[in-house]
Write an enzyme that holds these catalytic residues in place. Sequence first.
Site, PDB file in Angstrom:
ATOM      1  CE1 TYR A 165      -3.916   2.265   0.883  1.00 47.36           C
ATOM      2  CE2 TYR A 165      -2.587   3.076   2.576  1.00 47.36           C
ATOM      3  CZ  TYR A 165      -3.676   3.092   1.848  1.00 47.36           C
ATOM      4  OH  TYR A 165      -4.674   4.484   1.742  1.00 47.36           O
ATOM      5  CE  LYS A 169      -3.746   4.977  -1.556  1.00 45.06           C
ATOM      6  NZ  LYS A 169      -4.607   5.504  -2.491  1.00 45.06           N
TER       7      LYS A 169
END
Length: 303
Positions: A165, A169
């Site tokens: 993640y 991001k």
Amino acid sequence: MTIRFDGQVAIVTGAGNGLGRSHALALAERGARVVINDLGASRDGSGASSEAAMEVVALIEKNGGEAMAHGANVANFAEVEDMVAQAMAKWGRVDILINNAGILRDKTFAKMTLDDFKLVLDVHLMGSVNCCKAVWEIMRQQNYGRIVMTTSSSGMYGNFGQSNYGAAKMAVLGLMNTLVLEGAKNNIRVNALSPTAGTRMTEDLMPKEMLDLLTPEAVTAGALLLCHKDSPTRQILCAGAGGYASTRLFETDGIFLAADQQTPEEIAAQWDAVNDTSKQQNLESGSKQTEKFLTKAMSQLKS
């Protein structure tokens, strides 16, 4: 100044629940026609259902607005293209894209499978790439576009158990930085939102009293600022629980070493000067770093 979106068309991905739902409802309330994109998957990306998206459309229409639902998986470019084509057929333009869709597959890097790593990148990074690509030429032809990436403190600063993640991001900020430069001449502005909100993505990470403060609406206020006609560009806006802040990438002025000094030992000896923040800059593009280093070298050659 009152921020309105009358006559504009917005696509919000992952708009069936949480932040995306909040963004879509607020855009519609302020005059936008909204494409409610939602695959209807669970937070780990499994399953699919159109129920949540249709509920948001019904709510917007009940309040006098215009909306349509589309179940495109943002990781599938053909499905994204179909979504954009349907929006164009219905309304003839796309002014705003909010890349909000996301999933979680949290585990430590040691325990994470590469499939789980790749899946999260496919949704967060390639999902943003696919949606941007599908609307990019439309926005260029219109000489108008506003795009909002969704980044995260997990990417900018790291978070235990979120290597996949966090990598995705941080990657969307690299995408933003270049699209800002390439879109400027066609009045396409690109920004990033770093949200902290109590949604199904975070519901088991914090106690209820804290989650109650982290309303999606507080984050949405920031999202609307980043996609209206007078929005900034290349901003990373952090929002949560009523707090708003910006994040920047800075580079120190650094040092210059002559050819006979360019050794790891000499860099280590001047490490404090390398890290001196007194003259740090927010560089406008990657070429500015090259320009800075060459300027230092040329000034030494002349002296």
